[in-house]
Design a protein around this motif. Structure first.
Motif, PDB file in Angstrom:
ATOM      1  N   ARG A  69     -12.816   3.609 -12.320  1.00 44.45           N
ATOM      2  CA  ARG A  69     -11.967   3.842 -10.998  1.00 44.45           C
ATOM      3  C   ARG A  69     -10.869   5.053 -11.403  1.00 44.45           C
ATOM      4  O   ARG A  69     -10.329   5.624 -10.085  1.00 44.45           O
ATOM      5  CB  ARG A  69     -11.163   2.726 -10.440  1.00 44.45           C
ATOM      6  CG  ARG A  69     -12.091   1.598 -10.122  1.00 44.45           C
ATOM      7  CD  ARG A  69     -11.150   0.571  -9.580  1.00 44.45           C
ATOM      8  NE  ARG A  69     -12.383  -0.717  -9.304  1.00 44.45           N
ATOM      9  CZ  ARG A  69     -11.553  -1.991  -8.661  1.00 44.45           C
ATOM     10  NH1 ARG A  69     -10.604  -1.978  -8.245  1.00 44.45           N
ATOM     11  NH2 ARG A  69     -12.554  -3.027  -8.743  1.00 44.45           N
ATOM     12  N   ALA A  90      -3.890   3.015  -1.598  1.00 40.25           N
ATOM     13  CA  ALA A  90      -4.657   3.009  -0.238  1.00 40.25           C
ATOM     14  C   ALA A  90      -5.833   2.197  -0.490  1.00 40.25           C
ATOM     15  O   ALA A  90      -6.205   1.459   0.494  1.00 40.25           O
ATOM     16  CB  ALA A  90      -5.421   4.599   0.017  1.00 40.25           C
ATOM     17  N   ARG A  91      -6.558   2.148  -1.772  1.00 43.69           N
ATOM     18  CA  ARG A  91      -7.687   1.052  -1.840  1.00 43.69           C
ATOM     19  C   ARG A  91      -7.348  -0.316  -2.038  1.00 43.69           C
ATOM     20  O   ARG A  91      -7.962  -1.114  -1.574  1.00 43.69           O
ATOM     21  CB  ARG A  91      -8.608   1.781  -2.728  1.00 43.69           C
ATOM     22  CG  ARG A  91      -9.955   1.072  -3.196  1.00 43.69           C
ATOM     23  CD  ARG A  91     -10.913   1.850  -4.118  1.00 43.69           C
ATOM     24  NE  ARG A  91      -9.984   1.857  -5.328  1.00 43.69           N
ATOM     25  CZ  ARG A  91     -10.203   2.721  -6.284  1.00 43.69           C
ATOM     26  NH1 ARG A  91     -11.174   3.843  -6.234  1.00 43.69           N
ATOM     27  NH2 ARG A  91      -9.652   2.788  -7.437  1.00 43.69           N
ATOM     28  N   GLU A  92      -6.460  -0.501  -3.097  1.00 45.48           N
ATOM     29  CA  GLU A  92      -6.181  -2.009  -3.523  1.00 45.48           C
ATOM     30  C   GLU A  92      -4.990  -2.411  -2.841  1.00 45.48           C
ATOM     31  O   GLU A  92      -4.810  -3.694  -3.164  1.00 45.48           O
ATOM     32  CB  GLU A  92      -5.870  -2.079  -4.970  1.00 45.48           C
ATOM     33  CG  GLU A  92      -6.861  -0.904  -5.730  1.00 45.48           C
ATOM     34  CD  GLU A  92      -8.099  -1.700  -6.137  1.00 45.48           C
ATOM     35  OE1 GLU A  92      -8.368  -2.820  -5.822  1.00 45.48           O
ATOM     36  OE2 GLU A  92      -9.104  -0.858  -6.500  1.00 45.48           O
ATOM     37  N   LYS A  93      -4.320  -1.635  -2.028  1.00 40.29           N
ATOM     38  CA  LYS A  93      -3.056  -2.078  -1.264  1.00 40.29           C
ATOM     39  C   LYS A  93      -1.954  -2.373  -2.154  1.00 40.29           C
ATOM     40  O   LYS A  93      -1.452  -3.382  -1.784  1.00 40.29           O
ATOM     41  CB  LYS A  93      -3.528  -3.302  -0.225  1.00 40.29           C
ATOM     42  CG  LYS A  93      -4.443  -3.014   0.638  1.00 40.29           C
ATOM     43  CD  LYS A  93      -4.205  -1.836   1.551  1.00 40.29           C
ATOM     44  CE  LYS A  93      -5.307  -1.326   2.463  1.00 40.29           C
ATOM     45  NZ  LYS A  93      -4.898  -0.251   3.387  1.00 40.29           N
ATOM     46  N   GLY A 140       0.774  -1.044   0.108  1.00 38.91           N
ATOM     47  CA  GLY A 140       0.040   0.002  -0.125  1.00 38.91           C
ATOM     48  C   GLY A 140       0.678   1.146   0.131  1.00 38.91           C
ATOM     49  O   GLY A 140       0.126   2.338   0.052  1.00 38.91           O
ATOM     50  N   THR A 186      -4.393   7.023  -4.532  1.00 37.36           N
ATOM     51  CA  THR A 186      -5.922   6.331  -4.268  1.00 37.36           C
ATOM     52  C   THR A 186      -5.544   4.639  -4.414  1.00 37.36           C
ATOM     53  O   THR A 186      -6.152   3.954  -3.530  1.00 37.36           O
ATOM     54  CB  THR A 186      -6.893   7.031  -5.429  1.00 37.36           C
ATOM     55  OG1 THR A 186      -6.961   8.105  -5.033  1.00 37.36           O
ATOM     56  CG2 THR A 186      -8.255   5.992  -4.846  1.00 37.36           C
TER      57      THR A 186
END
Length: 243
Positions: free
Chosen positions: A132, A193-196, A28, A190
């Protein structure tokens, strides 16, 4: 996720292009790699992508010691990595959607890739990834009509849809205007943070590194001279990196 200890790389007549580098890249993180020309950034990327052999050092990915792995094990590990070029290669006549679908089908099977067998679920998944990164309205536009920043965001989609857990991005915002560069870097942040996903991104733009990175590495003379959490660099740190 990635641990490197004492990575050293030399070329004939160019001793120690990389000199005992040690670092850790965690899940991440958005890491920006800064350095002047000749600092060793490109060589480091090539070593981490297993495109170059190194003289000594230890390379651990996901708990696996890569330096002692078999060729088959290395091939499996590399499937979790993606490399984003400064100028990504596309089929320019195809749409953004078809370019992303091509990456998805390649991941699923050679047969589906060669026959271009697309299911409704595949189509929805590709559209979701484009959404996305804010390109849903560009899905049916030919790649050749997209801006440089939009092309980079399509390249991000291709990496993610193939299941990349680590992305190496080589000067991904070079040549983009400040607004487009900020959009790409914001997408990176992003996604991490979101998908690691871990992203290691080489940059020339100091301001972008300070603004978006969770960690900043600075290379000079083949040595890692700065390794800090993302923030504005002090003048002393800038001097260490750029001289």
């Amino acid at each position: 996720m990635i641990i490197v200890r004492n990575l050293t790389k030399s070329y004939q007549n160019h001793p120690k292009v990389l000199d005992k580098l040690s670092f850790q890249a965690d899940e991440g993180e958005l890491i920006t790699l800064l350095g002047a020309s000749g600092s060793g950034k490109t060589t480091l990327f090539r070593c981490l992508l297993l495109q170059e052999k190194w003289d000594e050092g230890q390379y651990i990915y996901g708990g696996t010691e890569i330096t002692s792995s078999s060729p088959l094990q290395k091939l499996k590990l590399r499937k979790e990595w993606a490399y984003l070029e400064e100028k990504p290669q596309f089929n320019l006549k195809q749409t953004a959607l078809k370019n992303v679908l091509g990456a998805l089908l390649f991941k699923k099977s050679w047969w589906r890739f060669l026959t271009n067998s697309v299911s409704q679920d595949d189509h929805i998944e590709a559209m979701d990834y484009l959404d996305r990164v804010g390109l849903l309205d560009k899905a049916h536009e030919p790649i050749e009509k997209l801006s440089g920043g939009e092309k980079q965001r399509v390249a991000i989609c291709r990496a993610l849809i193939k299941g990349a857990k680590v992305i190496f991005a080589d000067e991904p915002v070079s040549g983009l205007n400040p607004q487009a560069a900020s959009v790409v870097m914001e997408d990176f942040k992003t996604i991490c943070a979101r998908e690691k996903v871990t992203i290691i991104c080489s940059l020339h733009q100091l301001e972008a590194a300070e603004r978006f990175a969770t960690r900043i590495w600075g290379l000079a003379g083949g040595k890692l001279v700065v390794d800090i959490a993302g923030r504005r660099l002090t003048q002393q740190e800038k001097n260490h990196i750029f001289g």
